[in-house]
Design a protein around this motif. Structure first.
Motif, PDB file in Angstrom:
ATOM      1  N   ALA A  25     -34.949   1.298  14.851  1.00  0.00           N
ATOM      2  CA  ALA A  25     -35.672   0.779  16.017  1.00  0.00           C
ATOM      3  C   ALA A  25     -34.434   0.414  16.804  1.00  0.00           C
ATOM      4  CB  ALA A  25     -37.215   0.878  16.793  1.00  0.00           C
ATOM      5  N   GLY A  26     -33.808   0.362  17.997  1.00  0.00           N
ATOM      6  CA  GLY A  26     -33.394  -0.634  18.306  1.00  0.00           C
ATOM      7  C   GLY A  26     -31.688  -0.204  18.631  1.00  0.00           C
ATOM      8  N   SER A  27     -31.456   0.110  17.284  1.00  0.00           N
ATOM      9  CA  SER A  27     -29.565  -0.055  16.745  1.00  0.00           C
ATOM     10  C   SER A  27     -29.198   0.490  17.827  1.00  0.00           C
ATOM     11  CB  SER A  27     -29.956   0.937  15.494  1.00  0.00           C
ATOM     12  OG  SER A  27     -30.493   1.456  15.201  1.00  0.00           O
ATOM     13  N   ARG A  28     -28.058   0.568  17.139  1.00  0.00           N
ATOM     14  CA  ARG A  28     -26.996   1.286  18.597  1.00  0.00           C
ATOM     15  C   ARG A  28     -25.982   1.679  17.510  1.00  0.00           C
ATOM     16  NH1 ARG A  28     -21.419   0.841  20.197  1.00  0.00           N
ATOM     17  NH2 ARG A  28     -21.547  -1.775  19.875  1.00  0.00           N
ATOM     18  N   LEU A  29     -25.473   3.743  17.924  1.00  0.00           N
ATOM     19  CA  LEU A  29     -25.298   4.029  17.159  1.00  0.00           C
ATOM     20  C   LEU A  29     -23.275   3.786  17.462  1.00  0.00           C
ATOM     21  CD1 LEU A  29     -27.663   5.734  17.541  1.00  0.00           C
ATOM     22  CD2 LEU A  29     -27.154   7.312  17.081  1.00  0.00           C
ATOM     23  N   ASP A  30     -22.722   4.645  16.791  1.00  0.00           N
ATOM     24  CA  ASP A  30     -21.444   4.570  17.013  1.00  0.00           C
ATOM     25  C   ASP A  30     -21.529   5.261  18.189  1.00  0.00           C
ATOM     26  OD1 ASP A  30     -20.722   3.321  14.972  1.00  0.00           O
ATOM     27  OD2 ASP A  30     -20.580   4.981  13.757  1.00  0.00           O
TER      28      ASP A  30
END
Length: 87
Positions: A25-30
């Motif tokens: 949760a909250g992580s940014r995708l490429d």
């Protein structure tokens, strides 16, 4: 065997990465160009998969920042028991 659409394969893979916690949760995708190259598809095909995940509430887009796993993703992902057939 029926061949699955490319966007569906991408959709399934990103959803799996979210479900397994590889994309928490909250992580940014490429970026879209990087992901399109990774999956060897056009940006349009990639966007179709991402759009479905956004509609489901698993991802969110922030203009100028990127695409992120939703903060409330833990409440949205399928528990392992739900995907295991009951015998």
């Amino acid at each position: 065997m029926i061949k699955q659409a490319a966007y569906k394969n991408i959709y399934d893979d990103i959803k799996r990465l979210i479900n397994t916690g590889e994309h928490p949760a909250g992580s940014r995708l490429d970026t879209e160009p990087v992901m399109a190259e990774h999956y060897n598809v056009s940006i349009g095909t990639l966007r179709k998969a991402v759009n479905h995940l956004v509609e489901e509430g698993l991802l969110r887009r922030v203009q100028g920042r990127g695409t992120f796993v939703a903060d409330n993703v833990d409440a949205l992902v399928e528990p392992a028991a739900a995907t295991t057939p009951i015998l």
